[in-house]
Design a protein around this motif. Sequence first.
Motif, PDB file in Angstrom:
ATOM      1  N   ALA A  19       0.852  -1.183   0.000  1.00 56.75           N
ATOM      2  CA  ALA A  19       0.000   0.000   0.000  1.00 56.75           C
ATOM      3  C   ALA A  19       0.899   1.247   0.000  1.00 56.75           C
ATOM      4  O   ALA A  19       2.092   1.144   0.276  1.00 56.75           O
ATOM      5  CB  ALA A  19      -0.880  -0.014   1.242  1.00 56.75           C
ATOM      6  N   ALA A  20       0.300   2.411  -0.298  1.00 55.51           N
ATOM      7  CA  ALA A  20       1.079   3.650  -0.357  1.00 55.51           C
ATOM      8  C   ALA A  20       1.889   3.827   0.930  1.00 55.51           C
ATOM      9  O   ALA A  20       1.344   3.700   2.028  1.00 55.51           O
ATOM     10  CB  ALA A  20       0.131   4.832  -0.550  1.00 55.51           C
ATOM     11  N   GLY A  21       3.178   4.088   0.783  1.00 55.14           N
ATOM     12  CA  GLY A  21       4.029   4.302   1.943  1.00 55.14           C
ATOM     13  C   GLY A  21       4.489   3.005   2.598  1.00 55.14           C
ATOM     14  O   GLY A  21       5.306   3.023   3.513  1.00 55.14           O
ATOM     15  N   GLY A  22       3.973   1.875   2.153  1.00 50.17           N
ATOM     16  CA  GLY A  22       4.340   0.592   2.743  1.00 50.17           C
ATOM     17  C   GLY A  22       5.549  -0.027   2.046  1.00 50.17           C
ATOM     18  O   GLY A  22       6.061   0.512   1.068  1.00 50.17           O
ATOM     19  N   ILE A  23       5.996  -1.153   2.595  1.00 48.66           N
ATOM     20  CA  ILE A  23       7.145  -1.853   2.024  1.00 48.66           C
ATOM     21  C   ILE A  23       6.706  -3.262   1.636  1.00 48.66           C
ATOM     22  O   ILE A  23       6.220  -4.022   2.475  1.00 48.66           O
ATOM     23  CB  ILE A  23       8.314  -1.904   3.026  1.00 48.66           C
ATOM     24  CG1 ILE A  23       8.733  -0.478   3.410  1.00 48.66           C
ATOM     25  CG2 ILE A  23       9.496  -2.679   2.440  1.00 48.66           C
ATOM     26  CD1 ILE A  23       9.812  -0.421   4.480  1.00 48.66           C
ATOM     27  N   ALA A  24       6.859  -3.596   0.349  1.00 54.45           N
ATOM     28  CA  ALA A  24       6.400  -4.889  -0.164  1.00 54.45           C
ATOM     29  C   ALA A  24       7.350  -6.007   0.262  1.00 54.45           C
ATOM     30  O   ALA A  24       8.523  -5.782   0.564  1.00 54.45           O
ATOM     31  CB  ALA A  24       6.307  -4.843  -1.682  1.00 54.45           C
ATOM     32  N   LEU A  25       6.819  -7.223   0.258  1.00 55.02           N
ATOM     33  CA  LEU A  25       7.641  -8.381   0.635  1.00 55.02           C
ATOM     34  C   LEU A  25       8.679  -8.699  -0.443  1.00 55.02           C
ATOM     35  O   LEU A  25       9.869  -8.804  -0.156  1.00 55.02           O
ATOM     36  CB  LEU A  25       6.740  -9.598   0.861  1.00 55.02           C
ATOM     37  CG  LEU A  25       7.465 -10.858   1.337  1.00 55.02           C
ATOM     38  CD1 LEU A  25       8.048 -10.658   2.734  1.00 55.02           C
ATOM     39  CD2 LEU A  25       6.524 -12.050   1.326  1.00 55.02           C
ATOM     40  N   CYS A  26       8.204  -8.846  -1.669  1.00 53.06           N
ATOM     41  CA  CYS A  26       9.127  -9.262  -2.729  1.00 53.06           C
ATOM     42  C   CYS A  26       8.456  -9.017  -4.074  1.00 53.06           C
ATOM     43  O   CYS A  26       7.596  -9.789  -4.487  1.00 53.06           O
ATOM     44  CB  CYS A  26       9.459 -10.754  -2.552  1.00 53.06           C
ATOM     45  SG  CYS A  26      10.923 -11.271  -3.445  1.00 53.06           S
ATOM     46  N   VAL A  27       8.808  -7.923  -4.715  1.00 53.64           N
ATOM     47  CA  VAL A  27       8.150  -7.538  -5.970  1.00 53.64           C
ATOM     48  C   VAL A  27       9.169  -7.501  -7.117  1.00 53.64           C
ATOM     49  O   VAL A  27      10.369  -7.397  -6.880  1.00 53.64           O
ATOM     50  CB  VAL A  27       7.442  -6.161  -5.838  1.00 53.64           C
ATOM     51  CG1 VAL A  27       6.180  -6.297  -4.997  1.00 53.64           C
ATOM     52  CG2 VAL A  27       8.376  -5.109  -5.261  1.00 53.64           C
ATOM     53  N   PRO A  28       8.667  -7.587  -8.351  1.00 51.64           N
ATOM     54  CA  PRO A  28       9.575  -7.624  -9.508  1.00 51.64           C
ATOM     55  C   PRO A  28      10.396  -6.342  -9.667  1.00 51.64           C
ATOM     56  O   PRO A  28      10.002  -5.271  -9.202  1.00 51.64           O
ATOM     57  CB  PRO A  28       8.618  -7.778 -10.700  1.00 51.64           C
ATOM     58  CG  PRO A  28       7.347  -8.291 -10.137  1.00 51.64           C
ATOM     59  CD  PRO A  28       7.263  -7.758  -8.744  1.00 51.64           C
ATOM     60  N   GLU A  29      11.506  -6.479 -10.358  1.00 51.04           N
ATOM     61  CA  GLU A  29      12.394  -5.350 -10.666  1.00 51.04           C
ATOM     62  C   GLU A  29      12.550  -5.339 -12.193  1.00 51.04           C
ATOM     63  O   GLU A  29      13.264  -6.163 -12.758  1.00 51.04           O
ATOM     64  CB  GLU A  29      13.746  -5.588  -9.973  1.00 51.04           C
ATOM     65  CG  GLU A  29      14.781  -4.538 -10.199  1.00 51.04           C
ATOM     66  CD  GLU A  29      14.545  -3.265  -9.382  1.00 51.04           C
ATOM     67  OE1 GLU A  29      13.619  -3.245  -8.545  1.00 51.04           O
ATOM     68  OE2 GLU A  29      15.290  -2.308  -9.617  1.00 51.04           O
ATOM     69  N   LEU A  30      11.815  -4.397 -12.850  1.00 46.20           N
ATOM     70  CA  LEU A  30      11.779  -4.400 -14.319  1.00 46.20           C
ATOM     71  C   LEU A  30      12.520  -3.168 -14.820  1.00 46.20           C
ATOM     72  O   LEU A  30      11.899  -2.166 -15.173  1.00 46.20           O
ATOM     73  CB  LEU A  30      10.324  -4.413 -14.796  1.00 46.20           C
ATOM     74  CG  LEU A  30       9.496  -5.589 -14.253  1.00 46.20           C
ATOM     75  CD1 LEU A  30       8.008  -5.337 -14.436  1.00 46.20           C
ATOM     76  CD2 LEU A  30       9.904  -6.891 -14.909  1.00 46.20           C
ATOM     77  N   ARG A  31      13.837  -3.238 -14.842  1.00 44.56           N
ATOM     78  CA  ARG A  31      14.564  -2.022 -15.197  1.00 44.56           C
ATOM     79  C   ARG A  31      15.573  -2.224 -16.316  1.00 44.56           C
ATOM     80  O   ARG A  31      16.473  -1.418 -16.506  1.00 44.56           O
ATOM     81  CB  ARG A  31      15.261  -1.444 -13.963  1.00 44.56           C
ATOM     82  CG  ARG A  31      16.270  -2.367 -13.304  1.00 44.56           C
ATOM     83  CD  ARG A  31      17.165  -1.520 -12.400  1.00 44.56           C
ATOM     84  NE  ARG A  31      17.623  -2.214 -11.210  1.00 44.56           N
ATOM     85  CZ  ARG A  31      18.701  -2.975 -11.170  1.00 44.56           C
ATOM     86  NH1 ARG A  31      19.407  -3.184 -12.259  1.00 44.56           N
ATOM     87  NH2 ARG A  31      19.058  -3.547 -10.035  1.00 44.56           N
ATOM     88  N   GLY A  32      15.421  -3.308 -17.067  1.00 45.18           N
ATOM     89  CA  GLY A  32      16.354  -3.564 -18.158  1.00 45.18           C
ATOM     90  C   GLY A  32      15.690  -3.410 -19.508  1.00 45.18           C
ATOM     91  O   GLY A  32      15.003  -2.416 -19.769  1.00 45.18           O
TER      92      GLY A  32
END
Length: 404
Positions: A19-32
């Motif tokens: 949620a806004a301001g929260g910290i996710a457990l494990c989300v994708p990293e799509l930066r390539g």
Amino acid sequence: MAKPTVPASTQFEAGAPAAAGGIALCVPELRGNERAYLLECLDTNFVSSVGPFVNRFEREFARYVGATHAIATVNGTAALHVALLTAGVEPDDEVLVSTLTFIAPVNAIRYANAWPVLIDADPAFWQMDPDRVVWFLETQCRWASGELRNLTTGRRVRAIMPVHILGHPVDVDPIVAVARKFGLAVIEDATESLGARYRGRAVGLLGDIACFSFNGNKLITTGAGGMIVTENEAWAARAKYLTTQAKDDALEFVHGAVGYNYRLTNIQAALGVAQLELVDEFIAVKRRIAATYANAFRDMAGVTPMPAAPWAQSVFWLYTILIDDAAVGKGSRALLRALAAAGIQARPLWQPAHRSPAHQHAVMTPCPVAESLNARAVSLPSSVGLTESEQARVVAAVTAAVSQ
Ligand SMILES: *Cc1c(COP(=O)(O)O)cnc(C)c1O
């Protein structure tokens, strides 16, 4: 009690955004190159299960792991299902599998109409305990006319499926040795441990056939996807055949077996190729996150940092700690509630399969270690994109909760 700031339905779901301001457990990293490769799919009209990215992803994935053959699948669970069939597991066979795991490998054994034999975790590194595997095969089974049979059920034991959980390898040498002795196949569930090594050897090459997953919460993602790797050429051909509807003649639609529609699409494979270009960077970040957590929790009373064996090169997919109820004055579930109240996604380890209503007819062996780990463990935010300040927030929230 303060209300959780993330919806209860997604609070513990890895891969779910915070949620806004929260910290996710494990989300994708799509930066390539994800966007560029996806556009290439759209521009070339290759969006389905035929296309250059599928073959390229298989080729490059095989090269990364060091395997000869790789077969892409719609998800990791499908990969496990087909790996079991390919390895010769037949209806009413038994397959040894870790009880402390996400449920997919145990379900896959049932898809093959075989029966799981649930094996406890080892207390030091939380992985399938090789001593329990050897104990079961040597004392609870009997070798006769070239087959190993469970003395209690009379069923044939056909395979062992070690699950390398949380980024750390299983101690597989003793498992492979006893498998060789009794002619059993070793099917690695390497879905959580891409890039990890065991005594210098890559996870995925330690048994006869191995499976990976590219679900949204895994080290690299294709949205959904999986991969089978093997050194066995005939098995690779069989796996490809079974994942593509077992076509003997594509023109006349002749099918030589009951196959499956399990092929990965070009769109997903495009994501996979882009993600694979970043995998070593991702692993380096996971190890940095793990080192920071380890440092923070090393001297914290009642908190056990995540272990790593001297013979393991873990990728720390999901960093997990143990809470000692007596020392802390509260248990893992109270810590989970405190973290949720602070907007931090965290979760317990999975209910061990021997406790699962879905698998009450599995073959049970004593599993006290898995139960104890399940009661004490808390997995903490471990996304590749986790910032240093976010990680400091997690550490501060854990510290506050355990010292209250
Ligand atoms: C993620 C996972 C799988 C496969 O999951 P899919 O979502 O089907 O790709 C299998 N086994 C374990 C242990 C997993 O964590």
